[in-house]
Design a protein around this motif. Structure first.
Motif, PDB file in Angstrom:
ATOM      1  N   CYS A   1       0.845  -1.092   0.049  1.00  0.00           N
ATOM      2  CA  CYS A   1       0.047   0.091  -0.111  1.00  0.00           C
ATOM      3  C   CYS A   1       0.954   1.287  -0.002  1.00  0.00           C
ATOM      4  O   CYS A   1       1.694   1.452   0.781  1.00  0.00           O
ATOM      5  CB  CYS A   1      -0.849  -0.140   1.233  1.00  0.00           C
ATOM      6  N   PRO A   2       0.606   2.142  -0.637  1.00  0.00           N
ATOM      7  CA  PRO A   2       1.302   3.435  -0.771  1.00  0.00           C
ATOM      8  C   PRO A   2       0.916   4.095   0.551  1.00  0.00           C
ATOM      9  O   PRO A   2      -0.174   3.918   1.277  1.00  0.00           O
ATOM     10  CB  PRO A   2       0.634   4.244  -1.950  1.00  0.00           C
TER      11      PRO A   2
ATOM     12  N   THR B   1      -2.803   2.604   7.034  1.00  0.00           N
ATOM     13  CA  THR B   1      -3.804   2.877   8.243  1.00  0.00           C
ATOM     14  C   THR B   1      -2.882   2.590   9.424  1.00  0.00           C
ATOM     15  O   THR B   1      -2.354   1.495   9.581  1.00  0.00           O
ATOM     16  CB  THR B   1      -5.031   2.069   8.282  1.00  0.00           C
ATOM     17  N   ASP B   2      -2.869   3.545  10.490  1.00  0.00           N
ATOM     18  CA  ASP B   2      -2.269   3.242  11.651  1.00  0.00           C
ATOM     19  C   ASP B   2      -3.175   2.885  12.749  1.00  0.00           C
ATOM     20  O   ASP B   2      -4.119   3.545  13.239  1.00  0.00           O
ATOM     21  CB  ASP B   2      -1.796   4.743  12.219  1.00  0.00           C
ATOM     22  N   PHE B   3      -3.151   1.584  12.800  1.00  0.00           N
ATOM     23  CA  PHE B   3      -4.051   0.716  13.589  1.00  0.00           C
ATOM     24  C   PHE B   3      -3.965   0.990  15.168  1.00  0.00           C
ATOM     25  O   PHE B   3      -4.505   0.485  16.036  1.00  0.00           O
ATOM     26  CB  PHE B   3      -4.069  -0.979  13.502  1.00  0.00           C
ATOM     27  N   ASP B   4      -2.575   1.355  15.568  1.00  0.00           N
ATOM     28  CA  ASP B   4      -2.232   1.727  17.013  1.00  0.00           C
ATOM     29  C   ASP B   4      -2.798   2.956  17.519  1.00  0.00           C
ATOM     30  O   ASP B   4      -2.885   3.067  18.674  1.00  0.00           O
ATOM     31  CB  ASP B   4      -0.674   1.849  17.267  1.00  0.00           C
TER      32      ASP B   4
END
Length: 66
Positions: free
Chosen positions: A55-56, A61-64
């Motif tokens: 993914c660029p 997505t920042d899941f944290d």
């Protein structure tokens, strides 16, 4: 003098050609990834294709942060 091809030899040749076409199809259009040929008792049992896609950063997505 050309060698005669028996029925078994012709059938085996057709199987090899079909297998090569399948492998070519697995490779077609692949940019990143792998093609794995699984052999059991000297015979090709399956051909696996794994495509890799990264993914660029703009789509990551920042899941944290939840």
């Amino acid at each position: 003098m050309a060698a005669k091809i028996g029925h078994g030899d012709r059938q085996e040749q057709e199987q090899h050609e079909a297998l090569l076409k399948h492998i070519e199809h697995a490779l077609a259009g692949m940019r990143f990834g792998s093609v794995e040929i699984v052999v059991h008792a000297g015979k090709v049992m399956q051909v696996e294709r794994r495509d890799k896609y990264s993914c660029p950063p703009t789509l990551s997505t920042d899941f944290d942060s939840q």
